[in-house]
Design a protein around this motif. Sequence first.
Motif, PDB file in Angstrom:
ATOM      1  N   UNK A  36       1.044  -0.928  -0.210  1.00 22.17           N
ATOM      2  CA  UNK A  36       0.266   0.254   0.004  1.00 22.17           C
ATOM      3  C   UNK A  36       1.158   1.182  -0.130  1.00 22.17           C
ATOM      4  N   UNK A  37       0.611   2.114  -0.488  1.00 24.97           N
ATOM      5  CA  UNK A  37       0.892   3.426  -0.172  1.00 24.97           C
ATOM      6  C   UNK A  37       0.393   4.618  -0.074  1.00 24.97           C
ATOM      7  N   UNK A  38       1.191   6.152   0.901  1.00 23.30           N
ATOM      8  CA  UNK A  38       0.159   6.611   1.473  1.00 23.30           C
ATOM      9  C   UNK A  38       1.026   8.176   1.039  1.00 23.30           C
ATOM     10  N   UNK A  39       0.446   8.830   0.209  1.00 22.79           N
ATOM     11  CA  UNK A  39       0.843  10.191  -0.354  1.00 22.79           C
ATOM     12  C   UNK A  39       0.826  11.676   0.723  1.00 22.79           C
ATOM     13  N   UNK A  40       1.502  12.529   0.919  1.00 27.15           N
ATOM     14  CA  UNK A  40       1.238  13.522   1.745  1.00 27.15           C
ATOM     15  C   UNK A  40      -0.325  14.207   1.384  1.00 27.15           C
ATOM     16  N   UNK A  62      -3.403   2.816 -11.415  1.00 31.28           N
ATOM     17  CA  UNK A  62      -2.618   3.396 -11.541  1.00 31.28           C
ATOM     18  C   UNK A  62      -1.092   3.074 -11.591  1.00 31.28           C
ATOM     19  N   UNK A  63      -1.316   1.736 -11.488  1.00 31.04           N
ATOM     20  CA  UNK A  63       0.110   1.077 -11.416  1.00 31.04           C
ATOM     21  C   UNK A  63       1.186  -0.171 -12.266  1.00 31.04           C
ATOM     22  N   UNK A  64      -0.375  -0.355 -12.718  1.00 25.78           N
ATOM     23  CA  UNK A  64      -0.327  -1.703 -13.801  1.00 25.78           C
ATOM     24  C   UNK A  64       0.437  -1.393 -15.014  1.00 25.78           C
ATOM     25  N   UNK A  65       1.218  -2.514 -14.996  1.00 22.49           N
ATOM     26  CA  UNK A  65       1.966  -2.148 -16.479  1.00 22.49           C
ATOM     27  C   UNK A  65       3.121  -1.690 -16.185  1.00 22.49           C
ATOM     28  N   UNK A  66       3.659  -0.695 -14.897  1.00 29.26           N
ATOM     29  CA  UNK A  66       5.160  -0.373 -14.324  1.00 29.26           C
ATOM     30  C   UNK A  66       5.442  -1.383 -13.006  1.00 29.26           C
ATOM     31  N   UNK A  67       4.345  -1.294 -12.461  1.00 28.83           N
ATOM     32  CA  UNK A  67       5.143  -2.213 -10.275  1.00 28.83           C
ATOM     33  C   UNK A  67       4.348  -3.482 -11.484  1.00 28.83           C
ATOM     34  N   UNK A  86       6.118   8.017 -11.379  1.00 28.70           N
ATOM     35  CA  UNK A  86       5.789   8.928 -12.364  1.00 28.70           C
ATOM     36  C   UNK A  86       6.253   9.817 -10.310  1.00 28.70           C
ATOM     37  N   UNK A  87       5.788  11.564 -10.765  1.00 29.20           N
ATOM     38  CA  UNK A  87       5.909  12.602  -9.123  1.00 29.20           C
ATOM     39  C   UNK A  87       4.989  11.989  -8.894  1.00 29.20           C
ATOM     40  N   UNK A  88       4.129  11.331  -9.510  1.00 31.07           N
ATOM     41  CA  UNK A  88       2.836  10.632  -8.359  1.00 31.07           C
ATOM     42  C   UNK A  88       2.769  10.008  -7.935  1.00 31.07           C
ATOM     43  N   UNK A  89       3.114   8.716  -8.178  1.00 30.81           N
ATOM     44  CA  UNK A  89       3.904   7.724  -7.194  1.00 30.81           C
ATOM     45  C   UNK A  89       4.618   7.591  -5.704  1.00 30.81           C
ATOM     46  N   UNK A  90       4.655   9.050  -5.543  1.00 30.56           N
ATOM     47  CA  UNK A  90       5.659   9.859  -4.098  1.00 30.56           C
ATOM     48  C   UNK A  90       4.791   9.734  -2.783  1.00 30.56           C
ATOM     49  N   UNK A 115       6.374   1.619   7.152  1.00 32.68           N
ATOM     50  CA  UNK A 115       6.747   2.396   5.728  1.00 32.68           C
ATOM     51  C   UNK A 115       8.605   3.086   5.173  1.00 32.68           C
ATOM     52  N   UNK A 116       8.278   2.946   3.313  1.00 27.06           N
ATOM     53  CA  UNK A 116       9.931   2.878   3.554  1.00 27.06           C
ATOM     54  C   UNK A 116       8.885   4.751   2.049  1.00 27.06           C
ATOM     55  N   UNK A 117      10.210   5.284   2.542  1.00 24.53           N
ATOM     56  CA  UNK A 117       9.898   6.642   1.691  1.00 24.53           C
ATOM     57  C   UNK A 117       9.954   6.603  -0.130  1.00 24.53           C
ATOM     58  N   UNK A 118       9.355   6.769  -0.726  1.00 24.15           N
ATOM     59  CA  UNK A 118       9.586   6.770  -2.302  1.00 24.15           C
ATOM     60  C   UNK A 118       9.379   8.371  -2.548  1.00 24.15           C
ATOM     61  N   UNK A 119      10.113   8.897  -2.697  1.00 22.17           N
ATOM     62  CA  UNK A 119       9.705  10.185  -4.227  1.00 22.17           C
ATOM     63  C   UNK A 119      10.732  10.464  -5.498  1.00 22.17           C
TER      64      UNK A 119
END
Length: 122
Positions: A36-40, A62-67, A86-90, A115-119
């Motif tokens: 899972x992910x949680x953006x600011x 939103x991630x199909x084909x990339x993740x 993409x920036x929106x994956x932050x 969690x682990x932060x991806x920017x």
Amino acid sequence: VQLQASGGGLVQARASLRLSCAASGGIFITYTMAWFRQAPGKEREFVAATNWSGTRTYYADSVKGRFTISRDSAKNTVYLQMNTLKPEDTAVYYCAADSRSWVVATGDFRSWGQGTLVTVSS
């Protein structure tokens, strides 16, 4: 069940990153594993899930084909390969585990890692 996520970092757009989630304290052959992910400022959202055998995988549109979610049974580790970021994956990315296979539909996983932060910069 204990989950330890790692692999986050700062990358540029279109780069790749692989997250890892090391699991311990359970018999994982029966488990469903997920990211899972949680953006600011946003709610936590589902990213991907797999059963432990890897025969069933699920992805957010939103991630199909990339993740790609995968697991190494010998290492009790689940991975999230993220390409063309993409920036929106932050976001802060969390791994989750549950012995109930239907939990993918509800998101009600009982075990969570830190969690682990991806920017992703543009």
